[in-house]
Scaffold this active site. Structure first.
Site, PDB file in Angstrom:
ATOM      1  N   ASP A 188     -10.683 -11.784   9.729  1.00 48.29           N
ATOM      2  CA  ASP A 188     -10.570 -12.342  11.071  1.00 48.29           C
ATOM      3  C   ASP A 188     -10.487 -11.187  12.065  1.00 48.29           C
ATOM      4  OD1 ASP A 188      -9.683 -15.179  12.394  1.00 48.29           O
ATOM      5  OD2 ASP A 188      -8.759 -13.504  13.445  1.00 48.29           O
ATOM      6  N   TYR A 241     -14.793 -21.800  27.632  1.00 52.81           N
ATOM      7  CA  TYR A 241     -15.692 -20.943  26.855  1.00 52.81           C
ATOM      8  C   TYR A 241     -16.306 -19.868  27.742  1.00 52.81           C
ATOM      9  CZ  TYR A 241     -20.074 -19.379  24.783  1.00 52.81           C
ATOM     10  OH  TYR A 241     -21.119 -18.593  24.349  1.00 52.81           O
TER      11      TYR A 241
END
Length: 336
Positions: free
Chosen positions: A62, A150
């Site tokens: 990650d 976003y």
């Protein structure tokens, strides 16, 4: 040029996996990074079998993890940073997830890069950083003003990258994409988003009978009342990324550049071309309307031509044909 290793984040995703294929074909070595929460291991394993483990190493990590060993164990010269959550509607419902993943994850990546003297990054950004179109086509000087978390997460990340450029010597090219479509030219690597939010992919899937096609766009003020977008082929897009890497490795200056075709198609125009190329008619049923959608977005790509010597080589029909080939091989996408 010494084709040293390129770190590709989000390498298991749609654009990232096509990028990995292209970069390997061009003779570079790739370090692939993905947590596989949205990306897939299968295309990377396939490419590793094709090109060898010496050419492609895969890290299941990650962006928030300690990435130091990846840089210490690989002679990485440049980074192609694709890893991000990218669904506009989802970001409207879960903004905290987008800021945590897209912004904070990138900050950790940048910190680790600079600590290991890696200073070249090409960042995957988006036209959703722009305010509603004040003029068409949209150049990189157009006012910003995202209408979704976003888009805001991408704009914040751009600013972080720019400040690292001013204060820490980071070298960057920020590429603001318009609408991405298509698969690799041979149909080997393509989009596995489940569900996909991408119009051309969904239209092809509808035509091939893989999944019902639903019109999810709002009614807008265009000739046929459907939004107009600039659809750029995913291979063309990634060729621009490689040109950006080469530009930075030749000491090019920091830039923000739009990627598109400079032309636009409405939703209904795209559906018509898909039906013509597949020879399949399908119903246009209404689905849930997407939020945060602009009426018209077309890129000004003159800067990409001037600085990167890049122009798209594939048109909408080419993209649709590559998707027909891709879904012919993988109708439901990658499995793992």
């Amino acid at each position: 040029m010494d084709k040293s290793k390129i770190l590709i984040t989000g390498a298991g995703g749609y654009i990232g996996s096509v990028a990995t294929y292209l970069v390997l074909q061009k003779g570079y070595k790739v370090v692939a990074l993905d947590n596989f929460s949205r990306g897939y291991e299968e295309p990377l394993k396939l490419l590793q079998d094709m090109f060898g483990k010496e050419s492609l190493s895969i890290y299941k990590r990650d962006l928030h993890d300690d990435l130091t060993d990846i840089f210490e164990n690989n002679k990485i010269k440049s980074v192609l940073h694709y890893a991000a959550y990218c669904l506009v509607s989802e970001s409207m419902e879960k903004p905290e997830m987008y800021f945590t993943n897209n912004v904070c994850g990138t900050q950790n990546l940048l910190t680790t890069m600079l600590a290991n003297n890696v200073t070249n990054i090409v960042f995957s950004s988006t036209c959703t950083v722009y305010a509603p179109a004040q003029y068409i086509p949209i150049d990189d000087k157009h006012p910003t003003g995202p209408e979704s978390p976003y888009g805001e997460s991408k704009l914040i990340t751009e600013k972080i990258i720019e400040w690292h450029g001013k204060t820490r010597g980071l070298k960057y090219v920020i590429l603001r994409y318009f609408n991405v479509c298509g698969a690799s030219d041979d149909g080997l690597i393509g989009d596995s988003k489940k569900p996909s939010v991408l119009l051309i992919q969904n239209a092809v899937r509808g035509a091939l009978g893989i999944e019902e096609f639903l019109l999810t766009c709002p009614q807008v003020d265009t000739p046929d009342s459907t939004p107009i977008r600039d659809y750029v082929n995913v291979v063309d897009l990634n060729e621009a990324h490689l040109k950006a890497i080469e530009y930075l490795e030749k000491d090019g200056k920091n830039e923000i550049i739009n990627l598109g075709t400079g032309e636009g198609n409405s939703v209904l125009e795209i559906v018509k071309v898909v039906q013509e190329l597949t020879g399949k008619k399908f119903d246009l049923k209404a689905g849930e309307k997407r939020k945060g959608e602009a009426t018209k977005m077309i890129a000004d790509i003159k800067k990409a031509e001037k600085i990167l010597n890049w122009k798209p080589q594939r048109n909408v029909s080419d993209s649709i044909k590559s998707l027909i080939a891709w879904y012919g091989k993988q109708p439901t996408g990658w499995r793992s």
